[in-house]
Design a protein around this motif. Structure first.
Motif, PDB file in Angstrom:
ATOM      1  N   ILE A   1       0.839  -1.201   0.000  1.00 30.16           N
ATOM      2  CA  ILE A   1       0.000   0.000   0.000  1.00 30.16           C
ATOM      3  C   ILE A   1       0.873   1.249   0.000  1.00 30.16           C
ATOM      4  CG2 ILE A   1      -1.695   1.305   1.335  1.00 30.16           C
ATOM      5  CD1 ILE A   1      -2.808  -1.329   2.346  1.00 30.16           C
ATOM      6  N   VAL A   2       1.952   1.245   0.783  1.00 27.88           N
ATOM      7  CA  VAL A   2       2.835   2.414   0.841  1.00 27.88           C
ATOM      8  C   VAL A   2       3.529   2.631  -0.499  1.00 27.88           C
ATOM      9  CG1 VAL A   2       4.813   3.419   2.020  1.00 27.88           C
ATOM     10  CG2 VAL A   2       3.153   2.083   3.315  1.00 27.88           C
ATOM     11  N   ILE A   3       3.993   1.553  -1.118  1.00 25.39           N
ATOM     12  CA  ILE A   3       4.644   1.676  -2.432  1.00 25.39           C
ATOM     13  C   ILE A   3       3.649   2.195  -3.463  1.00 25.39           C
ATOM     14  CG2 ILE A   3       5.713   0.369  -4.299  1.00 25.39           C
ATOM     15  CD1 ILE A   3       6.935  -1.449  -2.164  1.00 25.39           C
ATOM     16  N   ARG A   4       2.425   1.669  -3.431  1.00 22.42           N
ATOM     17  CA  ARG A   4       1.401   2.146  -4.369  1.00 22.42           C
ATOM     18  C   ARG A   4       1.133   3.631  -4.181  1.00 22.42           C
ATOM     19  NH1 ARG A   4      -4.321  -0.017  -2.951  1.00 22.42           N
ATOM     20  NH2 ARG A   4      -4.009   1.594  -1.348  1.00 22.42           N
ATOM     21  N   ALA A   5       1.104   4.091  -2.930  1.00 25.61           N
ATOM     22  CA  ALA A   5       0.853   5.512  -2.677  1.00 25.61           C
ATOM     23  C   ALA A   5       1.959   6.374  -3.262  1.00 25.61           C
ATOM     24  CB  ALA A   5       0.719   5.745  -1.168  1.00 25.61           C
TER      25      ALA A   5
ATOM     26  N   MET B   1      -3.046   5.843  -0.180  1.00 30.87           N
ATOM     27  CA  MET B   1      -3.242   4.976   0.979  1.00 30.87           C
ATOM     28  C   MET B   1      -4.711   4.787   1.320  1.00 30.87           C
ATOM     29  SD  MET B   1      -0.211   6.331   3.511  1.00 30.87           S
ATOM     30  CE  MET B   1       1.472   6.507   2.932  1.00 30.87           C
ATOM     31  N   ASP B   2      -5.590   5.493   0.579  1.00 33.70           N
ATOM     32  CA  ASP B   2      -7.041   5.405   0.785  1.00 33.70           C
ATOM     33  C   ASP B   2      -7.433   5.859   2.185  1.00 33.70           C
ATOM     34  OD1 ASP B   2      -9.667   4.999   0.159  1.00 33.70           O
ATOM     35  OD2 ASP B   2      -9.636   2.837   0.532  1.00 33.70           O
ATOM     36  N   ILE B   3      -6.889   7.019   2.590  1.00 32.12           N
ATOM     37  CA  ILE B   3      -7.229   7.618   3.877  1.00 32.12           C
ATOM     38  C   ILE B   3      -7.514   9.096   3.656  1.00 32.12           C
ATOM     39  CG2 ILE B   3      -5.888   6.001   5.273  1.00 32.12           C
ATOM     40  CD1 ILE B   3      -3.667   8.077   5.373  1.00 32.12           C
ATOM     41  N   ALA B   4      -8.052   9.755   4.673  1.00 30.11           N
ATOM     42  CA  ALA B   4      -8.289  11.193   4.588  1.00 30.11           C
ATOM     43  C   ALA B   4      -6.969  11.938   4.755  1.00 30.11           C
ATOM     44  CB  ALA B   4      -9.277  11.633   5.672  1.00 30.11           C
TER      45      ALA B   4
END
Length: 746
Positions: A259-263, A315-318
């Motif tokens: 997820i971190v790499i994707r971000a 990361m799909d967060i606010a």
């Protein structure tokens, strides 16, 4: 020695032609013209034109041992194994701590213990109330269905229902041998399982009868409850859990390296050749995740700050759940803290000052908590603070908490002025040495003029402190600086002082005294903190018109709550703050009392300030007044004392008094000398200036009232005529008339 080989590059031309492709190749001699004549001996270090030289190693030279022609110029350096100290240092850096960080900190341990008690006591009470009222009726309702499901399962087991599909398949395939084999196997299983079921049923009924007849009531009740619970759990629907949740589960997920790499990929912080690296594993840190990454070479912390929104989206967060910290060990290393939910929307709670009996303003005091709930301590020593925000974001409440801490120290002198005349600061009249509200005169009292007088009083006090501190004996003041002992000595009269000006733009835009107030505040914010006089200004209009940069730049500490844009955030927090990751425009409207703090300490970051309502502030100030009365430090307006300071426009009356009725125009130097004789305590220092400096001082003092100086013809003491700067008496008379008219209208 080394040989020098000299070769002539201009050789003879070949004497033949190359045959065509179809013929055999003919080898032609390529003559080399060798110089037989003895060449001229060149000077050392010189080479003849058209020639080149090279020094080759001489095998006879002992220093050339091991050198051969064609040897590598820069052979690879031999790699030596690390020393034991280097090996241990690498292992020490890679070693993870035995205990988490919160175990080592007393405050964190206390917070975790309180949370655990609060959390599990809430869960216990939640389920204890629902056990007789909700869970028991559900079990009774589901138990008949559970009994049916259990009996059906036992019946299918006894009848070998699991083998029925195989037997049907053999019938469809017309495989008689397999069917007969499966039938015999079924018959054997049914006989055995029937015996087991009958024996178990007889034993179960016997035990039930024994319990019914012989067992105590509590054992019988426990057995019935256990049976009912088992049947109820067996009969509960799969989509309706029997037990309710005692807490709301927030939207969070386990954070992984993918997820971190994707971000970082969607944020365009990586490319196909370089990606991020993880110098330490991803792990939990409080109510969130701690991730440390090394960006690709060439990327910096500023690049990550600019990509903040894209990183949070990846990361799909606010955006308010992602926080960045700069790592000082590397320009490309960034530490992320990803919260499980928006921590800034969680209230920080009431201020601990409500339970404090008194405060030592020389020491840091609680002001709020950061995004992770760690306490943030504030101090106003040796600095000035600027607070800015849009309306209704908690600017006044945040500043008032600092003033409440100062009020609880009876040895701190308070000056409080509120430009909007709101009720937020009214209770400070109980303790403030000087206090004023609004800009409109009422009942013969001008709050703006009172502010000017108070600031002039402070300026005189600051100048006096510098002189007295430098003259104190070394055993009292070793370094010429204010100390706690000096500030609490009532004979020396140099207490810590806090000047609070809320909505300062209202005073700075005053048509008559705005320029004077600006000059005085600039002086105090720049010079006064070094002698224990701190200034705290707050504004909702930090632009150059309402709050000029010459005042903003004097504040060493800045605190910005939510603002409209990152440009305004930089105006409050200072140039370059956006590049450091400080942008108050990203705060939401729901983030009341939350702001970015810079300059109060080495660390900059988010502060969720504690809350003190109007009633809370009144209770604290009532206790603070009692402290001051007991210590004998209640002074000024709070004690009913009138200010003995001269009004700001007294210069007009004094100038008119020293001018004769027949003098239409007088040199500025002459006026200053007369003022020094008229009021030496006020203008004595002016008389010590040189001629031009005297004129500049008088011009600056009269400028706020629209009086300018010009060339005036006069005579010196020797009778010689000269043109010098001076004033006209009629201008002074007109200014006094206009002032008196304004006072009459108000």
């Amino acid at each position: 020695m080394s040989e020098i080989h000299i070769i002539d590059q201009q050789q003879g031309e070949p004497g033949g032609q190359v045959p065509g492709a179809g013929g055999a190749a003919e080898v032609l001699p390529f003559p080399l013209k060798k110089k037989l004549a003895e060449p001229e001996t060149p000077a050392p270090g010189e080479v003849n034109p058209g020639e080149w030289e090279a020094e080759l190693p001489d095998t006879d030279d002992p220093e050339a041992e091991g050198l051969t022609e064609g040897a590598e110029v820069d052979p690879p350096r031999e790699v030596y194994p690390p020393s034991i100290s280097e090996w241990m240092e690498v292992r020490d850096k890679a070693r993870q701590p035995v205990f988490p960080e919160w175990v080592k900190l007393p405050d964190q341990r206390t917070a975790v213990r309180k949370w655990a008690v609060r959390h599990y006591s809430t869960m216990l009470g939640y389920h204890a109330w629902r056990l007789p009222c909700v869970y028991t009726p559900k079990l009774l309702a589901y138990s008949p269905r559970g009994a049916w499901r259990w009996s059906s399962a036992v019946g299918r087991w006894v009848c070998d229902a699991e083998g029925r599909a195989l037997r049907l398949a053999s019938v469809l395939d017309e495989d008689a041998a397999t069917y007969l084999k499966l039938s015999r196997q079924r018959d054997a299983r049914v006989r055995l399982r029937s015996v087991i079921a009958i024996v178990s049923g007889v034993v179960g009924l016997t035990v039930a009868l024994l319990l019914w007849v012989m067992a105590p009531t509590w054992i019988l009740a426990l057995a019935i409850a256990t049976l009912t619970t088992g049947l109820g759990l067996a009969g509960a629907p799969a989509d309706k859990p029997l037990i309710d949740r005692a807490k709301v589960t927030f939207r969070k997920r386990r954070l992984s390296s993918d997820i971190v790499i994707r971000a970082h990929e969607v944020a365009k912080l990586t490319d196909k050749d370089q990606t991020i690296a993880f110098p330490r594993p991803i792990g939990r840190d409080g109510d969130g995740w701690r991730v440390v990454v090394d960006l690709p070479y060439g990327k910096t912390f500023k690049d990550a700050v600019k990509a903040h929104d894209r990183l949070s989206s990846g990361m799909d967060i606010a955006p308010t759940q992602l926080f960045m910290d700069k790592d000082e060990t590397s320009g490309r290393r960034v530490s992320y803290w990803i919260a499980d939910r928006d921590p800034l929307a969680v209230p920080s709670g009431k201020t601990p000052l409500l339970g404090a009996t008194r405060v030592d303003f020389w020491k840091p005091f609680p002001w709020g908590v950061d995004e992770r709930g760690n306490p943030v301590m504030a101090t106003m020593l040796w600095l000035s603070l600027l607070v800015g925000a849009v309306p209704r974001q908690g600017k006044t409440f945040s500043a008032r908490t600092i003033a409440l801490a100062a009020a609880l120290d009876p040895h701190v002198r308070l000056f409080v002025f509120d430009g909007k005349a709101s009720p937020d600061w009214r209770s400070f009249a109980k303790v403030a040495h000087r206090i004023g509200f609004g800009i409109v005169p009422r009942d013969g009292f001008d709050p703006v003029l009172h502010l000017v007088n108070a600031l002039m009083e402070l300026k005189a006090d600051v100048e006096d402190r510098y002189h007295r501190l430098s003259e104190l004996p070394l055993h009292i003041c070793p370094e010429g600086k204010l100390t706690p002992e000096i500030s609490r000595d009532r004979k020396l009269n140099m207490p810590l002082t806090l000047v609070v000006v809320d909505e300062v733009q209202e005073y700075l835009q005053h048509p008559t005294h705005g320029k004077t107030i600006l000059d005085l505040l600039v002086y105090l914010a720049r010079v006064a903190p070094a002698v224990g006089v701190s200034v705290m200004n707050s504004t909702q209009k930090p632009d150059d018109t309402a709050c000029p940069s010459m005042l903003r730049d004097q504040h060493q500490a800045r605190f910005s709550l939510r603002v409209g844009s990152y440009h305004v955030s930089e105006v409050i927090l200072g140039a370059g703050s956006y590049g450091e990751g400080l942008d108050a425009s990203k705060l939401l409207k729901s983030h009341k009392g939350v702001g970015l703090l810079k300059g109060m300490s080495d660390d900059s970051g988010i502060v969720r300030t504690y809350l003190a309502t109007g009633r809370d502030a009144d209770a604290v100030l009532t206790r603070a007044r009692a402290l001051r009365e007991a210590e004998g430090t209640l002074t000024g307006d709070a004690a009913g004392e009138t200010s003995n300071t001269r009004s700001a426009d007294a210069i007009l009356d004094d100038t008119a008094a020293v001018l004769g009725r027949s003098e239409d125009k007088v040199w500025s130097e002459t006026v200053v000398d007369r003022l020094a004789e008229y009021a030496p305590a006020v203008y004595g220092e002016w008389a010590e200036l040189e001629g031009r400096a005297k004129a500049d001082q008088l011009a600056a003092a009269l400028k706020p009232y629209g009086i300018t100086t010009g060339q005036v013809w006069g005579k010196t003491e020797g009778g010689k005529g000269a043109n010098r700067r001076g004033i006209e008496r009629q201008h002074i008379v007109d200014a006094i008339t206009q002032r008196n008219k304004k006072r009459g209208d108000s």
